[in-house]
Design an enzyme around this catalytic site. Structure first.
Site, short mmCIF file in Angstrom:
data_model
loop_
_atom_site.label_atom_id
_atom_site.label_comp_id
_atom_site.label_asym_id
_atom_site.label_seq_id
_atom_site.Cartn_x
_atom_site.Cartn_y
_atom_site.Cartn_z
N ASP A 189 0.87 -1.09 0.16
CA ASP A 189 -0.16 -0.05 -0.06
C ASP A 189 0.86 1.18 -0.01
O ASP A 189 2.06 1.22 0.30
CB ASP A 189 -0.91 -0.12 1.02
N TYR A 221 6.74 -9.69 6.64
CA TYR A 221 6.58 -8.48 6.94
C TYR A 221 7.06 -8.32 8.31
O TYR A 221 6.99 -9.09 9.32
CB TYR A 221 5.32 -7.97 6.87
#
Length: 254
Positions: A51, A109
């Site tokens: 994003d 992540y």
């Protein structure tokens, strides 16, 4: 021949990683730079859609080219790319069918949080000065390992056909003055990591109990998850492909 670019980038400089027509994204810059270098249009395909604001230490893009790449390819490509993007390594796929997105085995992540105000961490981690119960964070991270359906942590308007993900690692760790959440899975849903982090923090602050957290997971209702944590605290750290599927190319770095 199919080639893979291992890229690192500052996500605050772009409107996400995925191509969005002429909107400045990482993929658009990669495509433009490759096309300038080869003097004809080249289109890349990304491994993970980060994003806006989300950083990467190792996102991958693949592209096809009919000839071996020149010895100075890495140096030249990095010279053309914007300062906020760097190609760390270039690989040749052992199969021309290997796909950067669909053939990845797992992705990892990391979300970074710091408590005391620090101007040198601005837009590099989330300033979170609130009192949190670390034992609750450890408990929620462990609880996530018990599930495979994460519809609750997927933002709406997703293209995913299934919400099933296999989480391989989920834990919090101290890193100096920072607190990090690390999660590794075979796949991730749209907004999933930020939803996991924000909802866990709500438990650590006493807004929800552990039983509430379990109910939120099982509700499969994304309105009950907290996606509000900033994108700039999140890093796509690593993507792993099948062993032997990529061969690193020893380019000049200067």
């Amino acid at each position: 021949m199919r080639f893979f670019l291992e890229t690192a980038y500052d996500g605050t400089a772009f409107h996400g990683s995925q191509l969005q027509q002429d909107t400045p994204t990482v993929q658009l810059m990669v495509n433009r730079s490759l096309s300038i270098l080869f003097r004809q249009e080249v289109v890349s395909f990304g491994a993970s859609r980060t994003d806006e604001g989300v950083h990467a230490l190792g996102n991958f893009y693949h592209f096809d080219w009919p000839e071996p790449l020149p010895p100075n390819f890495l140096y030249q490509l990095n010279a053309i790319l914007p300062p906020a993007i760097s190609v760390r390594n270039v690989y040749q796929a052992t199969s021309d069918e290997l796909n950067a997105r669909f053939d990845a085995i797992c992705r990892r992540y990391r979300y970074r949080i710091y408590k005391q105000k620090n101007p040198f961490l601005l837009k590099r981690a989330l300033h979170y000065p609130f009192k949190t119960d670390r034992s609750m964070l450890d408990a929620t991270a462990a609880m996530l390992m018990q599930y495979e359906d994460f519809e609750t942590f997927s933002k709406r308007n997703t293209q995913s056909r299934t919400f099933r993900c296999k989480i391989l690692q989920s834990y919090w760790e101290d890193q100096g003055e920072e607190l990090h959440y690390i999660v590794e899975a075979n796949r991730f849903l749209r907004g999933m990591v930020r939803g996991l982090v924000g909802t866990q923090l709500s438990v650590a602050r006493g807004k929800n109990s552990l039983e509430d957290f379990r109910n939120i997971i099982e509700s499969k209702d994304c309105t009950r998850a907290d996606f509000s944590v900033a994108g700039y605290g999140l890093y796509l750290e690593k993507i792993i492909y099948p062993q032997g599927s990529l061969k690193v190319l020893p380019f000049e770095r200067r």
